[in-house]
Motif scaffolding. Structure first.
Motif, PDB file in Angstrom:
ATOM      1  N   THR A  82      32.044  39.588  35.725  1.00 15.38           N
ATOM      2  CA  THR A  82      33.549  39.495  35.175  1.00 15.38           C
ATOM      3  C   THR A  82      33.790  40.327  33.829  1.00 15.38           C
ATOM      4  N   GLU A  83      32.849  40.903  33.289  1.00  8.90           N
ATOM      5  CA  GLU A  83      32.736  41.726  31.995  1.00  8.90           C
ATOM      6  C   GLU A  83      33.582  43.040  32.464  1.00  8.90           C
ATOM      7  N   GLY A  84      34.507  43.146  31.396  1.00  8.22           N
ATOM      8  CA  GLY A  84      35.472  44.017  31.351  1.00  8.22           C
ATOM      9  C   GLY A  84      36.578  43.962  32.520  1.00  8.22           C
ATOM     10  N   ALA A  85      36.905  42.799  32.997  1.00  7.90           N
ATOM     11  CA  ALA A  85      37.860  42.493  33.963  1.00  7.90           C
ATOM     12  C   ALA A  85      39.377  42.822  33.500  1.00  7.90           C
ATOM     13  N   VAL A  86      40.012  43.183  34.257  1.00  7.65           N
ATOM     14  CA  VAL A  86      41.535  43.711  33.752  1.00  7.65           C
ATOM     15  C   VAL A  86      42.608  42.743  34.283  1.00  7.65           C
ATOM     16  N   GLY A  87      42.161  41.612  34.724  1.00  8.84           N
ATOM     17  CA  GLY A  87      42.879  40.704  35.203  1.00  8.84           C
ATOM     18  C   GLY A  87      42.279  39.343  35.620  1.00  8.84           C
ATOM     19  N   ASN A  88      42.728  38.216  35.632  1.00 11.21           N
ATOM     20  CA  ASN A  88      42.217  36.842  36.110  1.00 11.21           C
ATOM     21  C   ASN A  88      43.401  36.052  36.316  1.00 11.21           C
ATOM     22  N   TRP A  89      43.045  35.006  37.465  1.00 15.96           N
ATOM     23  CA  TRP A  89      44.261  34.137  37.899  1.00 15.96           C
ATOM     24  C   TRP A  89      43.386  32.968  38.322  1.00 15.96           C
ATOM     25  N   SER A  90      44.053  31.740  38.178  1.00 13.42           N
ATOM     26  CA  SER A  90      43.648  30.484  38.529  1.00 13.42           C
ATOM     27  C   SER A  90      44.335  29.340  38.833  1.00 13.42           C
ATOM     28  N   SER A  91      45.724  29.890  39.402  1.00 12.42           N
ATOM     29  CA  SER A  91      46.568  28.882  39.797  1.00 12.42           C
ATOM     30  C   SER A  91      46.146  28.461  41.285  1.00 12.42           C
ATOM     31  N   GLY A  92      45.420  29.039  42.085  1.00  8.13           N
ATOM     32  CA  GLY A  92      45.406  28.513  43.409  1.00  8.13           C
ATOM     33  C   GLY A  92      46.220  29.049  44.374  1.00  8.13           C
ATOM     34  N   LYS A  93      47.481  29.490  44.005  1.00 14.26           N
ATOM     35  CA  LYS A  93      48.570  30.515  44.570  1.00 14.26           C
ATOM     36  C   LYS A  93      48.642  31.577  43.949  1.00 14.26           C
ATOM     37  N   ASP A  94      47.854  32.619  43.733  1.00 13.64           N
ATOM     38  CA  ASP A  94      48.195  33.676  43.057  1.00 13.64           C
ATOM     39  C   ASP A  94      48.698  35.089  43.695  1.00 13.64           C
ATOM     40  N   PHE A  95      49.926  35.681  43.334  1.00 10.75           N
ATOM     41  CA  PHE A  95      50.395  36.943  43.803  1.00 10.75           C
ATOM     42  C   PHE A  95      49.955  38.168  42.839  1.00 10.75           C
ATOM     43  N   VAL A  96      49.230  39.146  43.579  1.00 12.87           N
ATOM     44  CA  VAL A  96      49.004  40.179  42.324  1.00 12.87           C
ATOM     45  C   VAL A  96      49.755  41.230  43.038  1.00 12.87           C
ATOM     46  N   PRO A  97      50.424  41.867  42.193  1.00 14.08           N
ATOM     47  CA  PRO A  97      51.128  43.311  42.802  1.00 14.08           C
ATOM     48  C   PRO A  97      50.352  44.344  42.811  1.00 14.08           C
ATOM     49  N   LEU A  98      50.343  44.890  43.685  1.00 10.53           N
ATOM     50  CA  LEU A  98      49.506  46.174  44.090  1.00 10.53           C
ATOM     51  C   LEU A  98      50.535  47.641  43.687  1.00 10.53           C
ATOM     52  N   ASN A  99      50.494  47.968  42.395  1.00 11.37           N
ATOM     53  CA  ASN A  99      51.564  48.900  41.806  1.00 11.37           C
ATOM     54  C   ASN A  99      51.095  50.210  41.938  1.00 11.37           C
ATOM     55  N   LYS A 100      49.764  50.519  42.071  1.00 11.27           N
ATOM     56  CA  LYS A 100      49.320  52.131  42.017  1.00 11.27           C
ATOM     57  C   LYS A 100      48.574  52.173  43.302  1.00 11.27           C
ATOM     58  N   ALA A 101      48.621  53.383  43.615  1.00 16.69           N
ATOM     59  CA  ALA A 101      47.717  53.832  44.798  1.00 16.69           C
ATOM     60  C   ALA A 101      46.298  54.155  44.352  1.00 16.69           C
ATOM     61  N   LYS A 102      45.283  53.272  44.447  1.00 21.20           N
ATOM     62  CA  LYS A 102      44.064  53.089  44.171  1.00 21.20           C
ATOM     63  C   LYS A 102      43.155  52.083  44.657  1.00 21.20           C
ATOM     64  N   ARG A 103      41.736  52.079  44.640  1.00 21.76           N
ATOM     65  CA  ARG A 103      41.016  51.090  45.072  1.00 21.76           C
ATOM     66  C   ARG A 103      41.231  49.814  44.028  1.00 21.76           C
ATOM     67  N   TYR A 104      41.381  48.542  44.545  1.00 25.01           N
ATOM     68  CA  TYR A 104      41.237  47.331  43.592  1.00 25.01           C
ATOM     69  C   TYR A 104      40.173  46.429  44.096  1.00 25.01           C
ATOM     70  N   TYR A 105      39.627  45.978  43.133  1.00 26.62           N
ATOM     71  CA  TYR A 105      38.446  45.182  43.491  1.00 26.62           C
ATOM     72  C   TYR A 105      38.611  43.833  42.836  1.00 26.62           C
ATOM     73  N   PHE A 106      38.558  42.728  43.543  1.00 24.96           N
ATOM     74  CA  PHE A 106      38.836  41.264  43.305  1.00 24.96           C
ATOM     75  C   PHE A 106      37.551  40.476  43.629  1.00 24.96           C
ATOM     76  N   ILE A 107      37.089  39.646  42.600  1.00 22.53           N
ATOM     77  CA  ILE A 107      35.983  38.575  42.686  1.00 22.53           C
ATOM     78  C   ILE A 107      36.299  37.308  42.282  1.00 22.53           C
ATOM     79  N   ASN A 115      28.179  34.656  47.287  1.00 29.89           N
ATOM     80  CA  ASN A 115      28.445  33.902  48.605  1.00 29.89           C
ATOM     81  C   ASN A 115      29.683  34.619  49.172  1.00 29.89           C
ATOM     82  N   GLY A 116      29.885  35.823  48.967  1.00 28.28           N
ATOM     83  CA  GLY A 116      30.812  36.629  49.631  1.00 28.28           C
ATOM     84  C   GLY A 116      32.394  36.650  49.051  1.00 28.28           C
ATOM     85  N   MET A 117      32.575  35.767  48.155  1.00 27.97           N
ATOM     86  CA  MET A 117      34.138  35.629  47.609  1.00 27.97           C
ATOM     87  C   MET A 117      34.302  36.979  46.709  1.00 27.97           C
ATOM     88  N   LYS A 118      34.508  37.901  47.386  1.00 25.13           N
ATOM     89  CA  LYS A 118      34.866  39.422  46.923  1.00 25.13           C
ATOM     90  C   LYS A 118      35.702  40.122  47.925  1.00 25.13           C
TER      91      LYS A 118
END
Length: 167
Positions: A82-107, A115-118
């Motif tokens: 998570t070093e250099g992460a640009v965002g983080n969420w922990s509510s259990g019901k997170d809505f992340v807007p995809l505002n740019k045309a690019k590749r997004y990476y979530f872990i 264990n595959g949670m990415k």
């Protein structure tokens, strides 16, 4: 009827404006669908079955006491850090807007990434609206005649119905 012609005309214009507007709605992509954000799920396969566009949302559903979500760069994704992460969420019901045309990476940042949670998603720009240039002249003419024919029919019917021969 005692309605004025200008009121009827305004009503018809409003109805036609509403009828010709085509709504563009963002899609909410729920990661893992009914299985949610959990270990042991092939999120690459899930992502490959979706097309993401600018303005869409990606949603994560999970037990907030067990997991979380971090948006990271490709290095963080590849190494599960998570070093250099640009965002983080922990509510259990997170809505992340995809505002740019690019590749997004979530872990998942609590070790479950291993264990595959990415998930990585490629967000495309919105496709341009269809134009007359993409259709043959015959198709375009048929569409215009059909559209204006329907409009003329509606106006004529309304004028007859309300007893107006002309404005």
């Amino acid at each position: 009827m005692s309605s004025s012609p200008s009121l009827i005309f305004a009503l018809l214009v409003l109805i036609s404006a509403v009828a010709t507007v085509s709504p563009v709605a963002a899609t909410d992509h729920i990661v893992g669908a009914n299985r949610g954000w959990n270990p042991g799920i092939n999120y690459t396969l899930w992502a490959n079955n979706h097309t993401f566009y600018v303005g869409d949302l990606i949603s994560f559903r999970y037990q907030k006491t067990q997991y979380n979500v971090f948006e990271v760069n490709q290095t963080g994704y590849d190494n599960c850090t998570t070093e250099g992460a640009v965002g983080n969420w922990s509510s259990g019901k997170d809505f992340v807007p995809l505002n740019k045309a690019k590749r997004y990476y979530f872990i998942c940042g609590n070790g479950q990434c291993f264990n595959g949670m990415k998930v990585s998603v490629l967000v495309h720009p919105l496709p341009p609206p269809p134009t007359a240039a993409k259709h043959s002249k015959l198709d375009s003419a048929a569409h215009i005649v059909s559209h204006w024919g329907l409009w003329s029919l509606m106006v004529s019917y309304a004028l007859i119905w309300f007893g107006f021969g002309s404005f």
